[in-house]
Motif scaffolding. Structure first.
Motif, PDB file in Angstrom:
ATOM      1  N   ARG A  95       0.816  -1.221   0.000  1.00 45.81           N
ATOM      2  CA  ARG A  95       0.000   0.000   0.000  1.00 45.81           C
ATOM      3  C   ARG A  95       0.846   1.266   0.000  1.00 45.81           C
ATOM      4  NH1 ARG A  95      -1.732   3.315   4.141  1.00 45.81           N
ATOM      5  NH2 ARG A  95      -3.727   4.388   3.813  1.00 45.81           N
ATOM      6  N   GLU A  99       1.001   4.269  -3.279  1.00 51.89           N
ATOM      7  CA  GLU A  99       0.532   5.646  -3.183  1.00 51.89           C
ATOM      8  C   GLU A  99       1.394   6.612  -3.984  1.00 51.89           C
ATOM      9  OE1 GLU A  99       0.015   6.856   0.833  1.00 51.89           O
ATOM     10  OE2 GLU A  99      -1.788   5.652   1.138  1.00 51.89           O
ATOM     11  N   ASN A 102      -0.257   7.236  -7.184  1.00 51.41           N
ATOM     12  CA  ASN A 102      -1.677   7.587  -7.072  1.00 51.41           C
ATOM     13  C   ASN A 102      -2.581   6.365  -7.079  1.00 51.41           C
ATOM     14  OD1 ASN A 102      -2.103  10.344  -6.606  1.00 51.41           O
ATOM     15  ND2 ASN A 102      -1.615  10.847  -8.724  1.00 51.41           N
ATOM     16  N   HIS A 104      -4.388   4.455  -4.350  1.00 52.12           N
ATOM     17  CA  HIS A 104      -4.742   4.546  -2.939  1.00 52.12           C
ATOM     18  C   HIS A 104      -5.678   3.396  -2.580  1.00 52.12           C
ATOM     19  CE1 HIS A 104      -3.099   8.652  -3.012  1.00 52.12           C
ATOM     20  NE2 HIS A 104      -3.748   8.772  -4.165  1.00 52.12           N
ATOM     21  N   ILE A 116      -7.789  11.402   1.274  1.00 55.06           N
ATOM     22  CA  ILE A 116      -6.995  11.788   0.110  1.00 55.06           C
ATOM     23  C   ILE A 116      -7.360  13.235  -0.198  1.00 55.06           C
ATOM     24  CG2 ILE A 116      -6.343  11.210  -2.249  1.00 55.06           C
ATOM     25  CD1 ILE A 116      -5.954   8.939  -0.153  1.00 55.06           C
TER      26      ILE A 116
END
Length: 393
Positions: A95, A99, A102, A104, A116
């Motif tokens: 994870r 991020e 982009n 998420h 976010i």
């Protein structure tokens, strides 16, 4: 901000032993094309990405390719959460570094309190959780022990979670929520859980739309039909593929929603998804099914069929391979059932076990053995057992 809202992909799902992976890939191609045509700012996947907590290799490879096409090849941000079918801890792997691209994805309750942030929007990603998850989380936050113990059900837990989210709202931005629960228009209105479990295990009991009224828009997963949406601001996208005969009997197409924070949500937001291989439900007599005048009007050898033979006398067909004969005409028959006089009589005096939730099945069995219903404590134990089995952690 413009987003594509989809949910309940259930990658790896089968229908009576037949893989739905090709159909899921076909639907995905349409979703990706819609995202390109609409020039969206991101794709939301509101839970139940996989069909089970420990997915098969083919499902993992397929989803990996889908994510690659969305996020790497086409540069669309992904806003995703885990659902009750997903293995939260497994899906959480990687994870942090995702991020950076982009991508998420939230799978744990504690992750939901960091929205976010975009220039004009806060996106809250609230994965599926159960009351025990909430009790553990709030205990770690130093909550009073008596108050922790007062979290009895998902409604109690959700009230605390939403209150904490509302406290971190930026008043100068729009507020979007992505989550995975059964939400009805009001407390006295039940929703049709088409194709999803009717189980209340693990906090799947219905929440009400009023609990989410401070959000500008709520993108839901868990219920496989968009018709269960409480209102225009709190909506289910539904699953992109038909997963069972009940869904196949409906007359509407699957689809996704385009969510635009600059305008009011309405029916024009829907973008339909057409099946590659449809599931056709037939309920006919044996004679009619074998009549060329009837089957010539069906999409034989193109779509899949779920067939119920009406008024069927097995004694007259003891030497007939019924399924083979039907498949020779229709092609793939994924479900075959018989409706006869004896079955009709039984249906009038007994419950169809396929229509019961897991908990109701246990309760029925318990009553048949002891003559008593499960107590409240016993039902809680049964709920906890099924939750652990379902999550596969």
């Amino acid at each position: 901000m413009k987003l594509l809202h989809t949910a309940d992909w259930h990658i790896g799902r089968t229908l009576n032993g037949y893989s739905l992976l090709d159909e899921q890939k076909y639907a995905f191609k349409q979703i990706l094309k819609i995202a390109k045509d609409e020039k969206v700012d991101g794709i939301v996947i509101a839970g139940d990405i996989y069909d089970r907590a420990i997915p098969g290799t083919d499902a993992i490879m397929a989803l990996n390719e889908m994510f690659k096409e969305i996020n790497i090849d086409n540069k669309f941000p992904i806003y995703a959460i885990s659902g009750n079918h997903d293995g939260a801890k497994r899906l959480n792997y990687g994870r942090d570094w995702m991020e950076f691209n982009n991508f998420h994805i939230n799978t744990l309750l504690e992750e939901a309190f960091t929205p976010i942030e975009t220039p004009d929007t806060q996106i809250f990603l609230l994965p599926f959780f159960d009351p025990m998850d909430a009790r553990v989380y709030y205990q770690k936050q130093g909550m009073d022990e008596d108050k922790v113990k007062s979290i009895k059900n998902i409604s109690d837990a959700m009230a605390l979670v939403l209150a904490d989210m509302y406290r971190i709202f930026d008043p100068n931005k729009k507020h979007l929520l992505v989550t995975h629960f059964a939400v009805s228009a009001s407390a006295d209105k039940e929703i049709e859980l088409t194709s999803e479990t009717t189980s209340k295990v693990g906090g799947l009991e219905t929440l009400t739309a009023s609990q989410f009224d401070k959000f500008d828009y709520v993108m839901l997963g868990h219920i496989h039909t968009r018709l269960a949406s409480p209102n225009e601001r709190i909506r289910y996208s539904g699953s992109p593929v038909k997963f069972n005969v009940k869904e196949a009997k409906t007359t509407y197409n699957k689809g996704v929603y385009i969510v635009d924070t600059e305008k009011e949500a309405d029916k024009t937001d829907l973008r339909e998804i057409l099946p590659g291989t449809d599931l056709i439900v037939l309920n006919e007599t044996w004679e009619n099914l074998l009549d060329p005048e009837f089957y010539s009007k069906q999409p034989v050898r193109k779509d899949w069929f779920a067939i119920t033979i009406k008024d069927f006398d097995r004694t007259k067909h003891v030497h007939t391979n019924v399924r083979a004969q039907l498949q020779d005409i229709y092609g793939t028959v994924v479900e075959l059932d018989y409706e006869n006089i004896e079955k009709k009589a039984n249906e009038s005096t007994s419950k169809n076990i396929s229509q019961l939730s897991k908990e109701e099945t246990v309760d029925e069995f318990f009553q048949s053995i002891t003559g008593n219903q499960l107590s409240k404590d016993q039902k809680t134990i049964v709920d906890d057992i099924f939750l652990e089995l379902e999550r596969g952690e």
